[in-house]
Design a protein around this motif. Structure first.
Motif, PDB file in Angstrom:
ATOM      1  N   HIS A  39      -4.171  41.630 -16.246  1.00 46.67           N
ATOM      2  CA  HIS A  39      -3.714  41.104 -17.536  1.00 46.67           C
ATOM      3  C   HIS A  39      -3.092  39.732 -17.244  1.00 46.67           C
ATOM      4  O   HIS A  39      -2.408  39.565 -16.221  1.00 46.67           O
ATOM      5  N   TYR A  94      -7.459  45.487 -10.284  1.00 44.64           N
ATOM      6  CA  TYR A  94      -8.084  46.426 -11.223  1.00 44.64           C
ATOM      7  C   TYR A  94      -8.872  47.510 -10.503  1.00 44.64           C
ATOM      8  O   TYR A  94      -9.540  47.236  -9.510  1.00 44.64           O
ATOM      9  N   TYR A  99      -5.544  49.782 -16.216  1.00 43.92           N
ATOM     10  CA  TYR A  99      -5.258  48.984 -17.411  1.00 43.92           C
ATOM     11  C   TYR A  99      -4.915  47.537 -17.069  1.00 43.92           C
ATOM     12  O   TYR A  99      -4.396  46.813 -17.903  1.00 43.92           O
ATOM     13  N   ARG A 100      -5.174  47.158 -15.815  1.00 41.53           N
ATOM     14  CA  ARG A 100      -4.971  45.785 -15.347  1.00 41.53           C
ATOM     15  C   ARG A 100      -3.489  45.375 -15.338  1.00 41.53           C
ATOM     16  O   ARG A 100      -3.154  44.212 -15.450  1.00 41.53           O
ATOM     17  N   LEU A 101      -2.612  46.374 -15.180  1.00 43.25           N
ATOM     18  CA  LEU A 101      -1.176  46.125 -15.196  1.00 43.25           C
ATOM     19  C   LEU A 101      -0.519  46.349 -13.842  1.00 43.25           C
ATOM     20  O   LEU A 101       0.707  46.321 -13.741  1.00 43.25           O
ATOM     21  N   VAL A 118      -1.055  47.998 -26.116  1.00 44.51           N
ATOM     22  CA  VAL A 118      -1.117  46.981 -25.063  1.00 44.51           C
ATOM     23  C   VAL A 118       0.242  46.305 -24.941  1.00 44.51           C
ATOM     24  O   VAL A 118       1.042  46.331 -25.868  1.00 44.51           O
TER      25      VAL A 118
END
Length: 185
Positions: free
Chosen positions: A9, A36, A69-71, A134
């Protein structure tokens, strides 16, 4: 599995870049090893030590990892250009830096200590993310400098040595700095 910061993100990418920069300033070179992960890749990691050979490395099934979730991202410190997986002291220093810049650190996890792991969730759970919520960077409060910061810096410039920069004591250090700043020439 990706190692690319661009797979994160955008806000988490900025945090990862800041961690790399702040660690370098502290004399710790780090390498991002994972960013990711797809659900299938997460499920394969979860199977390790359960239905596949190897040591358990995660308690998170697919959809239950912030990597999905790319976090989240993982790092390893480098010593003489080589990964130093055994240098817990360097992981711990990187963890402290990460927490200072607003990341959650896997070294603080209660079950599996995951020193390489950093994440930014803004308090969202897996359930939230699975249901389309999000992180909202615009809701992130920008930290304003404490009102006593200018007095602290002024006293430092005047040669007054203060061991800690804290502004929250009973008589706050901020109040003390303001008083000293008015009387010290």
């Amino acid at each position: 599995m990706s190692r690319e910061l661009k797979e994160l993100h955008p806000y988490v990418q900025q945090k990862a870049e800041k961690l790399i920069s702040e660690c370098a300033a502290a004399g710790i070179n780090i390498l991002v090893t994972q960013t990711y992960r797809s659900i299938a890749e997460q499920d394969a990691l979860y199977a390790q030590g359960r239905t596949k050979p190897g040591k358990k490395v995660t308690n998170a099934k697919g959809g239950q990892s912030y990597h999905n979730y790319r976090l989240a991202f993982d790092i390893v410190p480098l010593v003489n250009g080589k990964p130093a997986w055994d240098r817990l002291d360097l992981f711990d220093k990187a963890g402290e830096i990460g927490k200072r810049i607003g990341l959650e650190w896997g070294g603080d996890f209660k079950t599996i200590k995951d020193r390489p792991h950093f994440q930014y969730t803004q308090g969202l759970t897996y359930y939230d993310l699975q249901n389309g919520r999000v992180i909202k960077v615009s809701e992130e409060k920008k930290q304003e400098p404490h009102w006593a910061e200018k007095h602290f810096e002024s006293l430092k410039a005047k040669g007054i040595q203060i061991s800690e920069k804290r502004f929250d004591d009973k008589i706050t250090r901020g109040e003390l700095f303001a008083m000293l700043d008015r009387i010290v020439k």
